[in-house]
Design a protein around this motif. Structure first.
Motif, PDB file in Angstrom:
ATOM      1  N   SER A  19      59.992  43.389  65.798  1.00  0.00           N
ATOM      2  CA  SER A  19      59.202  42.234  66.222  1.00  0.00           C
ATOM      3  C   SER A  19      60.102  41.091  66.678  1.00  0.00           C
ATOM      4  CB  SER A  19      58.301  41.765  65.078  1.00  0.00           C
ATOM      5  OG  SER A  19      57.412  42.777  64.674  1.00  0.00           O
ATOM      6  N   MET A  20      61.200  40.894  65.962  1.00  0.00           N
ATOM      7  CA  MET A  20      62.132  39.833  66.337  1.00  0.00           C
ATOM      8  C   MET A  20      62.781  40.124  67.687  1.00  0.00           C
ATOM      9  SD  MET A  20      63.944  38.976  62.672  1.00  0.00           S
ATOM     10  CE  MET A  20      65.062  37.785  63.427  1.00  0.00           C
ATOM     11  N   ALA A  21      63.165  41.380  67.917  1.00  0.00           N
ATOM     12  CA  ALA A  21      63.785  41.745  69.194  1.00  0.00           C
ATOM     13  C   ALA A  21      62.830  41.498  70.354  1.00  0.00           C
ATOM     14  CB  ALA A  21      64.225  43.210  69.170  1.00  0.00           C
ATOM     15  N   CYS A  22      61.570  41.873  70.159  1.00  0.00           N
ATOM     16  CA  CYS A  22      60.576  41.641  71.213  1.00  0.00           C
ATOM     17  C   CYS A  22      60.358  40.144  71.427  1.00  0.00           C
ATOM     18  CB  CYS A  22      59.261  42.319  70.854  1.00  0.00           C
ATOM     19  SG  CYS A  22      59.344  44.122  70.799  1.00  0.00           S
ATOM     20  N   GLY A  23      60.295  39.388  70.326  1.00  0.00           N
ATOM     21  CA  GLY A  23      60.128  37.947  70.445  1.00  0.00           C
ATOM     22  C   GLY A  23      61.299  37.282  71.147  1.00  0.00           C
ATOM     23  N   LEU A  24      62.521  37.753  70.869  1.00  0.00           N
ATOM     24  CA  LEU A  24      63.708  37.226  71.552  1.00  0.00           C
ATOM     25  C   LEU A  24      63.626  37.477  73.055  1.00  0.00           C
ATOM     26  CD1 LEU A  24      66.489  38.336  69.041  1.00  0.00           C
ATOM     27  CD2 LEU A  24      65.900  35.985  69.621  1.00  0.00           C
ATOM     28  N   SER A  25      63.205  38.671  73.432  1.00  0.00           N
ATOM     29  CA  SER A  25      63.100  39.011  74.854  1.00  0.00           C
ATOM     30  C   SER A  25      62.078  38.129  75.555  1.00  0.00           C
ATOM     31  CB  SER A  25      62.716  40.488  75.028  1.00  0.00           C
ATOM     32  OG  SER A  25      63.684  41.326  74.459  1.00  0.00           O
ATOM     33  N   VAL A  26      60.920  37.959  74.924  1.00  0.00           N
ATOM     34  CA  VAL A  26      59.886  37.120  75.529  1.00  0.00           C
ATOM     35  C   VAL A  26      60.344  35.665  75.600  1.00  0.00           C
ATOM     36  CG1 VAL A  26      57.516  36.269  75.271  1.00  0.00           C
ATOM     37  CG2 VAL A  26      58.038  38.663  74.807  1.00  0.00           C
ATOM     38  N   GLY A  27      61.037  35.197  74.554  1.00  0.00           N
ATOM     39  CA  GLY A  27      61.531  33.825  74.548  1.00  0.00           C
ATOM     40  C   GLY A  27      62.536  33.548  75.647  1.00  0.00           C
ATOM     41  N   MET A  28      63.262  34.567  76.079  1.00  0.00           N
ATOM     42  CA  MET A  28      64.205  34.421  77.189  1.00  0.00           C
ATOM     43  C   MET A  28      63.517  34.606  78.546  1.00  0.00           C
ATOM     44  SD  MET A  28      67.085  33.681  75.845  1.00  0.00           S
ATOM     45  CE  MET A  28      68.150  33.904  77.266  1.00  0.00           C
ATOM     46  N   GLY A  29      62.205  34.832  78.529  1.00  0.00           N
ATOM     47  CA  GLY A  29      61.474  35.023  79.774  1.00  0.00           C
ATOM     48  C   GLY A  29      61.459  36.454  80.256  1.00  0.00           C
ATOM     49  N   GLU A  30      62.108  37.366  79.515  1.00  0.00           N
ATOM     50  CA  GLU A  30      62.160  38.787  79.906  1.00  0.00           C
ATOM     51  C   GLU A  30      60.950  39.517  79.322  1.00  0.00           C
ATOM     52  OE1 GLU A  30      64.375  39.909  81.900  1.00  0.00           O
ATOM     53  OE2 GLU A  30      65.978  38.415  81.870  1.00  0.00           O
ATOM     54  N   ILE A  31      59.775  39.187  79.822  1.00  0.00           N
ATOM     55  CA  ILE A  31      58.543  39.725  79.263  1.00  0.00           C
ATOM     56  C   ILE A  31      58.457  41.238  79.471  1.00  0.00           C
ATOM     57  CG2 ILE A  31      56.021  39.687  79.444  1.00  0.00           C
ATOM     58  CD1 ILE A  31      56.205  36.735  80.055  1.00  0.00           C
ATOM     59  N   GLY A  32      58.833  41.704  80.648  1.00  0.00           N
ATOM     60  CA  GLY A  32      58.802  43.140  80.914  1.00  0.00           C
ATOM     61  C   GLY A  32      59.694  43.919  79.970  1.00  0.00           C
ATOM     62  N   TYR A  33      60.884  43.375  79.697  1.00  0.00           N
ATOM     63  CA  TYR A  33      61.808  44.038  78.787  1.00  0.00           C
ATOM     64  C   TYR A  33      61.256  44.030  77.363  1.00  0.00           C
ATOM     65  CZ  TYR A  33      66.208  45.326  76.548  1.00  0.00           C
ATOM     66  OH  TYR A  33      67.172  45.959  75.809  1.00  0.00           O
ATOM     67  N   GLY A  34      60.597  42.920  76.979  1.00  0.00           N
ATOM     68  CA  GLY A  34      59.992  42.852  75.655  1.00  0.00           C
ATOM     69  C   GLY A  34      58.917  43.911  75.460  1.00  0.00           C
ATOM     70  N   PHE A  35      58.062  44.088  76.480  1.00  0.00           N
ATOM     71  CA  PHE A  35      57.028  45.122  76.407  1.00  0.00           C
ATOM     72  C   PHE A  35      57.652  46.512  76.413  1.00  0.00           C
ATOM     73  CE2 PHE A  35      53.839  41.918  77.557  1.00  0.00           C
ATOM     74  CZ  PHE A  35      52.787  42.330  76.752  1.00  0.00           C
TER      75      PHE A  35
END
Length: 226
Positions: free
Chosen positions: A101-117
């Motif tokens: 969950s933290m890794a996905c949140g970090l990705s979204v926080g950096m604007g990398e939404i596609g990578y988070g998904f």
């Protein structure tokens, strides 16, 4: 291949309301996906599920706020360190899901939404695959057997004949004194020939150890912590 929705990762003033809203909604969706997979693949508590849903949202909000600010980042790190020592240690499965969950949140926080998904969907698919294939699951008859015996009973061969009848394998893992040294507590890692005969085995052990305590625990019931 993946591009950030933010024009500048170090300039918070350049982030628009719509971009922030997209990140929050994406983090919520990711949290719900992770929580749903976790609920499907094992035991859970409502408090932990709520935490998993909200964790990516909180992480992405923190990352957006500290982008480009070293001092703020250090302060947030210290705050999270204090929270760590006020939390109850969890199982390895719970800690893995928290890190996911933290890794996905970090990705979204950096604007990398596609990578988070992408992280979310791949990890969720792997969790489901391992769950359905029962990868790493122990044999149904794998137990921890704890037997209390009086101090005058020689435990080295006291139950050999019983174990030979009911067990495929048996390993003495620990011996400790209890009740001010008047008794011993033996812990065995055992594998039953037929799990349905567990009661018969325990009854015979009770006759041998003077009807003292006998405990049989499934190995998976004992929480594994990191």
């Amino acid at each position: 291949m993946f591009t950030s929705i933010f024009e500048s990762a170090s300039d918070l003033s350049g982030i628009t309301f719509s971009q922030a809203a997209i990140c929050i909604i994406a983090a919520f969706i990711i949290g719900i996906i992770i929580a749903a997979v976790y609920m499907f693949t094992g035991r859970y508590s409502q408090n932990f599920i709520i935490t998993i849903v909200l964790l990516p949202v909180v992480i992405q909000a923190v990352i957006i706020m500290v982008n480009g600010s070293l001092g703020t980042g250090i302060a947030v790190l210290g705050a999270f360190s204090l929270i760590r020592f006020r939390s109850v240690p969890g199982t390895s499965r719970e800690i893995t899901v928290i890190f996911m969950s933290m890794a996905c949140g970090l990705s979204v926080g950096m604007g990398e939404i596609g990578y988070g998904f992408l992280i979310c969907l791949i990890c969720a698919a792997v969790m489901l695959l391992l769950h359905f294939t029962k990868f790493g699951q122990k044999h149904q008859g794998d137990n921890h057997l704890r037997i209390t015996i009086p101090e005058d009973l020689d435990y080295t061969g006291a139950f050999t004949d019983i174990f030979d009848r009911y067990l495929l394998s048996c390993k003495l893992e620990s011996v400790k004194t209890t009740n001010l040294g008047t008794m011993f507590e033996l812990t065995y890692a055992v594998r039953m020939k037929d799990p349905g005969q567990e009661k018969e085995m325990i009854d015979e052990i009770r006759c041998r150890n003077g009807n003292l305590t006998v405990v049989s625990n499934r190995l998976e019931m004992e929480a594994e912590t990191l």
